[in-house]
Structure formats: structure tokens, C-alpha cells
Design a protein around this motif. Structure first.
Motif, PDB file in Angstrom:
ATOM      1  N   LEU A  26      33.333  59.873   4.654  1.00  0.00           N
ATOM      2  CA  LEU A  26      32.799  59.126   5.174  1.00  0.00           C
ATOM      3  C   LEU A  26      33.242  56.936   5.369  1.00  0.00           C
ATOM      4  CD1 LEU A  26      29.518  58.406   5.835  1.00  0.00           C
ATOM      5  CD2 LEU A  26      29.020  57.126   4.242  1.00  0.00           C
ATOM      6  N   LEU A  27      33.961  57.155   4.652  1.00  0.00           N
ATOM      7  CA  LEU A  27      35.021  55.795   5.313  1.00  0.00           C
ATOM      8  C   LEU A  27      34.790  56.368   6.460  1.00  0.00           C
ATOM      9  CD1 LEU A  27      35.199  52.779   4.669  1.00  0.00           C
ATOM     10  CD2 LEU A  27      36.813  53.577   3.216  1.00  0.00           C
ATOM     11  N   ILE A  28      36.324  56.945   6.344  1.00  0.00           N
ATOM     12  CA  ILE A  28      36.903  57.430   7.526  1.00  0.00           C
ATOM     13  C   ILE A  28      35.788  57.763   8.335  1.00  0.00           C
ATOM     14  CG2 ILE A  28      38.696  59.620   8.157  1.00  0.00           C
ATOM     15  CD1 ILE A  28      39.665  59.558   5.056  1.00  0.00           C
ATOM     16  N   LEU A  29      35.519  58.613   8.230  1.00  0.00           N
ATOM     17  CA  LEU A  29      34.360  59.455   9.670  1.00  0.00           C
ATOM     18  C   LEU A  29      33.832  57.657  10.394  1.00  0.00           C
ATOM     19  CD1 LEU A  29      32.440  61.734   8.631  1.00  0.00           C
ATOM     20  CD2 LEU A  29      34.375  62.055  10.146  1.00  0.00           C
ATOM     21  N   LEU A  30      33.439  57.088   9.746  1.00  0.00           N
ATOM     22  CA  LEU A  30      32.833  55.459  10.121  1.00  0.00           C
ATOM     23  C   LEU A  30      33.662  54.612  10.559  1.00  0.00           C
ATOM     24  CD1 LEU A  30      29.883  54.969   7.245  1.00  0.00           C
ATOM     25  CD2 LEU A  30      29.776  55.207   9.766  1.00  0.00           C
ATOM     26  N   VAL A  31      34.849  54.842  10.055  1.00  0.00           N
ATOM     27  CA  VAL A  31      35.942  54.081  10.640  1.00  0.00           C
ATOM     28  C   VAL A  31      36.506  54.538  12.206  1.00  0.00           C
ATOM     29  CG1 VAL A  31      38.414  52.979  10.863  1.00  0.00           C
ATOM     30  CG2 VAL A  31      36.927  52.825   8.240  1.00  0.00           C
ATOM     31  N   LEU A  32      36.906  55.298  12.796  1.00  0.00           N
ATOM     32  CA  LEU A  32      37.002  56.600  13.119  1.00  0.00           C
ATOM     33  C   LEU A  32      35.853  56.075  14.765  1.00  0.00           C
ATOM     34  CD1 LEU A  32      37.816  60.164  11.721  1.00  0.00           C
ATOM     35  CD2 LEU A  32      39.932  57.599  12.953  1.00  0.00           C
ATOM     36  N   TYR A  33      35.090  56.276  14.223  1.00  0.00           N
ATOM     37  CA  TYR A  33      33.240  56.343  15.498  1.00  0.00           C
ATOM     38  C   TYR A  33      33.053  54.547  15.813  1.00  0.00           C
ATOM     39  CZ  TYR A  33      28.869  54.547  16.516  1.00  0.00           C
ATOM     40  OH  TYR A  33      27.403  54.732  17.133  1.00  0.00           O
ATOM     41  N   ILE A  34      33.507  53.653  14.914  1.00  0.00           N
ATOM     42  CA  ILE A  34      33.533  52.324  14.956  1.00  0.00           C
ATOM     43  C   ILE A  34      34.926  52.481  15.964  1.00  0.00           C
ATOM     44  CG2 ILE A  34      34.292  49.739  14.302  1.00  0.00           C
ATOM     45  CD1 ILE A  34      32.307  50.149  11.912  1.00  0.00           C
ATOM     46  N   ARG A  35      35.980  52.559  15.725  1.00  0.00           N
ATOM     47  CA  ARG A  35      37.149  52.759  16.699  1.00  0.00           C
ATOM     48  C   ARG A  35      37.816  53.000  18.068  1.00  0.00           C
ATOM     49  NH1 ARG A  35      41.519  49.452  15.081  1.00  0.00           N
ATOM     50  NH2 ARG A  35      42.997  50.932  15.634  1.00  0.00           N
ATOM     51  N   ARG A  36      36.738  54.429  18.198  1.00  0.00           N
ATOM     52  CA  ARG A  36      36.974  55.167  19.278  1.00  0.00           C
ATOM     53  C   ARG A  36      35.223  55.157  20.364  1.00  0.00           C
ATOM     54  NH1 ARG A  36      40.754  60.265  17.580  1.00  0.00           N
ATOM     55  NH2 ARG A  36      42.189  58.633  16.590  1.00  0.00           N
ATOM     56  N   THR A  37      33.945  54.867  18.957  1.00  0.00           N
ATOM     57  CA  THR A  37      32.785  54.787  19.456  1.00  0.00           C
ATOM     58  C   THR A  37      32.409  56.634  19.930  1.00  0.00           C
ATOM     59  OG1 THR A  37      33.150  52.741  20.378  1.00  0.00           O
ATOM     60  CG2 THR A  37      30.509  54.168  20.637  1.00  0.00           C
ATOM     61  N   ASN A  38      32.700  57.277  19.127  1.00  0.00           N
ATOM     62  CA  ASN A  38      32.974  59.250  19.642  1.00  0.00           C
ATOM     63  C   ASN A  38      31.537  59.065  18.544  1.00  0.00           C
ATOM     64  OD1 ASN A  38      32.957  61.721  19.266  1.00  0.00           O
ATOM     65  ND2 ASN A  38      35.074  61.328  19.118  1.00  0.00           N
ATOM     66  N   VAL A  39      30.517  59.656  19.648  1.00  0.00           N
ATOM     67  CA  VAL A  39      29.273  60.098  19.144  1.00  0.00           C
ATOM     68  C   VAL A  39      29.463  60.805  17.798  1.00  0.00           C
ATOM     69  CG1 VAL A  39      27.197  61.034  19.609  1.00  0.00           C
ATOM     70  CG2 VAL A  39      28.076  59.055  21.146  1.00  0.00           C
ATOM     71  N   THR A  40      30.302  61.854  18.135  1.00  0.00           N
ATOM     72  CA  THR A  40      30.843  63.175  17.131  1.00  0.00           C
ATOM     73  C   THR A  40      30.895  62.478  15.475  1.00  0.00           C
ATOM     74  OG1 THR A  40      31.252  64.870  18.612  1.00  0.00           O
ATOM     75  CG2 THR A  40      31.376  64.991  16.867  1.00  0.00           C
ATOM     76  N   MET A  41      31.559  61.674  15.754  1.00  0.00           N
ATOM     77  CA  MET A  41      31.762  61.293  14.859  1.00  0.00           C
ATOM     78  C   MET A  41      30.721  60.204  13.855  1.00  0.00           C
ATOM     79  SD  MET A  41      35.053  62.109  13.847  1.00  0.00           S
ATOM     80  CE  MET A  41      35.916  62.362  15.033  1.00  0.00           C
TER      81      MET A  41
END
Length: 187
Positions: free
Chosen positions: A81-96
């Protein structure tokens, strides 16, 4: 500088607090207490005239093994979950963000199943539930609230897709360019 929305900040706070509560409960030998001894997922401690002695134990009950397995999976789920949230925050990827929401609720389910396995395994004993057990329950509740806040974060995002699409005719093909833009809707 990374700007986070109000709901994402709140969700991160709840998820981090949920992880801390769950990890303390997971590692502590205080799931059950009986007069001068206490028991955790991994350790059994007993008060003696020399002080408290603790040691690991191998449970013969399948419910204890199941509880351990589900709680370990929940801890690993927090890492994912932490990895997914970091990816979401860094890339603003809605899939994440979608995967983060699913991961949060899977973690809650794993914790609850682990708790139920523990209670079922210890139902015939005279042990009383103790604070580490309660911490895991609190961790599940906080993670659930964090998951709800992630859903609320998703509701504030509008994905605008722009691009050109054309068909293939006469041996000429055109490519489609897609651009994702994050738009925050304030209500």
C-alpha cells in the motif's frame, strides 16, 4: 514541491496510524492475559519469582498458525500500500489510487480474518484479551477509515482525456495521443 489534497493527507494519516497500531499489536506478546502470564502471536511470557521470562512457542492449534499467517500478510500489504501511494503521489496515476483503495480494504480483511482465527483458536482457554489484540483491531478500523478517505480522494479527481483518433484507410494509419490531466473539483 508535491501538493497533496486534504483527503489524501487525511487518508495518509489514518493509514500510517493504522500501520503503527497494527505493527505494535502484531509484534507484542500481549494478545491474551491470564493471571501471571501473557501470550502473543509469537511469544509466551510468564512472571516468575526472578522476573518475567519469555520465549517463543510453537502452537499446536491450526487457528494460531492461520492468525499468524493473516497478520503477516497484512503487514506485507501495508508495504505494498505504501509503494502504491508513493507511485500515485509521484505520478498522479489514477490506477495506482484504485489499487491503493483495493489494498487498503484487503488489509482490513486480512487483519479481521487473523483476529477471528485467533479468537477461534483460543475460545476454550480462560485467557482474557489484552492490549495488543485491541491495537490490531484499532489498526483495522483506522485502515478502513483511510480506505474510505482514499475513495473520497478518487471522487475529487476528474480525468480529462484529450487526443486525436483516426482510422486506417488506404494503407495510412494514424496514432492516437492521449493526455491525462488531474483536475481537482472543490465543492
Amino acid at each position: 514541491m508535491i501538493l497533496l489534497s486534504f483527503y489524501l493527507k487525511l487518508a495518509l494519516g489514518f493509514l500510517i496510524a493504522g500501520f503503527i497500531f497494527h505493527f505494535i499489536g502484531f509484534a507484542s506478546p500481549f494478545w491474551n492475559k491470564y493471571s501471571s502470564s501473557h501470550l502473543g502471536l509469537w511469544t509466551y511470557c510468564s512472571d516468575t519469582y526472578r522476573g518475567t521470562t519469555c520465549g517463543s512457542y510453537s502452537a499446536q492449534v491450526a487457528g494460531v498458525h492461520a492468525a499468524r499467517a493473516f497478520e503477516v500478510l497484512a503487514v506485507l500489504g501495508y508495504i505494498v500500500l505504501l509503494i502504491l501511494l508513493v507511485l500515485y503521489i509521484r505520478r498522479t496515476n489514477v490506477t495506482m489510487l484504485h489499487l491503493s483503495i483495493v489494498a487498503a480494504f484487503v488489509i482490513v480483511a486480512l487483519i479481521i480474518i487473523g483476529i477471528l482465527c485467533w479468537v477461534y483458536a483460543k475460545r476454550q482457554h480462560e485467557y482474557g484479551l489484552h492490549f495488543a489484540f485491541a491495537f490490531c483491531c484499532i489498526g483495522a478500523i483506522l485502515t478502513f477509515v483511510g480506505g474510505i478517505l482514499l475513495i473520497r480522494e478518487r471522487m475529487t479527481i476528474t480525468v480529462v482525456t484529450r487526443g486525436t483518433t483516426s482510422t486506417t484507410s488506404g494503407g495510412v494509419s494514424a496514432t492516437r495521443t492521449v493526455t491525462h490531466t488531474r483536475v481537482t473539483v472543490s465543492r
